[in-house]
Design a protein around this motif. Structure first.
Motif: not given
Lengths: 164, 178
Positions: A62-64, A131-133, A138-142
């Motif tokens: 996720a960071w990458l 969607v969850e991933e 992206l650190v946003i809501t689903e």
């Protein structure tokens, strides 16, 4: 005084695991293989130098992804690369090297979308993340992901109708 | 949304070998090499801003613990945080998503060997002469408000802290010996 160690991660293994995905992601945003390589190189440079600590592989992935997307956004801003194009303009694109025709079509379609929609469309429909991933990456809501996907689909369908 | 052919064509795209060489060669070099020219320009401006602030900062107290001495352009850092930059306003575009790029030149005086670790940014351009080691700490200050750089040598260590002070709207830097 002599500095004996600067903390680093094992970049080779990480590169082998994630470079293809990150390169495709950068390519879908920047529409140019040279810029995509620059972006991914910067991401690995940041990874090496900052040596972030991760809870697990998903956190690392996720960071990458997030860092690649942010780097692409930066490059689009700094270079004043336009975020989206009309389908008429897309036919003039010839930036893709060594990419099969169907792959080119995908990038052409994506390039007609505003960049934030392009990000979620790429991650969900092409990279196959849920969607969850995508929301976590992206650190946003689903619901924000779902909204962007819906808007992306609508825009693409609208543009394709225009062409027909 | 995309048909199977298109998805497969996309998935079959792999990173060029050139990228592999570039990334793995970068690993062997401690310096940043792949930044865009626009970033370099911004960095130069940031460096200039940092230098100006350093001149203003001369006169702050010296560090009481002498096991490590960390200075910026001749000014010793102490526990008392001093302003790194008063130019936050000039980075107003940064607030609207662009990164704030900080370039902090540090000089470390210490005999023996040391381990330098930063929790963010990059450490580069280090050189050593007459017991003094110069490093440049580069930070893309995009989200965090606190960055630390730790220097460890045997039982001794010191931590350089860079904190964004919201009240004064500027970055402050300090150094604490342990």
């Amino acid at each position: 005084m002599r500095i004996v160690r600067l903390r680093k991660n094992d970049i080779s293994a990480v590169y082998e695991l994630y470079s293809d995905m990150l390169y495709r992601l950068a390519l879908s945003h920047l529409q140019n293989s040279e810029d995509a390589m620059d972006a991914v190189q910067d991401v690995f440079l940041k990874y090496t130098e900052a040596s972030p600590e991760f809870k697990d592989d998903n956190h690392k992935k996720a960071w990458l992804i997030r860092t690649t997307v942010n780097r692409c956004y930066d490059m689009l801003r700094h270079k004043k690369i336009r975020n989206h194009y009309s389908l008429d303009e897309i036919s003039e694109f010839s930036h893709y090297e060594d990419i099969p025709r169907d792959g080119e079509d995908v990038f052409s379609m994506l390039s007609s979308l505003p960049v934030k929609l392009r990000t979620v469309m790429t991650l969900h429909y092409l990279e196959g993340f849920s969607v969850e991933e995508v929301a976590k990456q992206l650190v946003i809501t689903e619901s924000a992901v779902k909204m962007r996907l819906k808007r992306g689909r609508e825009l693409l369908q609208g543009l394709l109708k225009e062409v027909d | 949304m995309f048909n199977e052919k298109q998805t497969n064509a996309y998935k079959n795209i792999t990173a060029p070998m050139e990228l592999r060489e570039r990334v793995l060669n970068t690993e062997k070099q401690p310096t940043v090499s792949g930044k865009t020219s626009s970033l370099k320009v911004i960095r130069n401006i940031t460096t200039l801003a940092a230098c100006v602030c350093l001149i203003v900062a001369v006169g702050f107290g010296l560090n009481s613990n002498k096991s490590f001495t960390v200075s910026m352009n001749g000014t010793n850092l102490s526990q008392e945080a001093m302003p790194l930059s008063t130019a936050r306003a000039s980075y107003s575009v940064a607030a609207a998503n662009e990164k704030e790029l900080l370039e902090i030149p540090l000089e470390i005086t210490l005999s023996g060997e040391a381990d330098v670790t930063a929790n963010g940014g990059t450490i580069q351009n280090y050189s050593s002469e007459n017991g003094k080691t110069s490093v440049v700490w580069l930070i893309d200050a995009d989200c965090e408000e606190t960055y630390t750089l730790e220097i460890k040598s045997g039982k001794d260590s010191c931590t350089v802290m860079l904190i964004f002070n919201n009240a004064e709207n500027l970055w402050k830097i300090s150094c604490t010996n342990k």
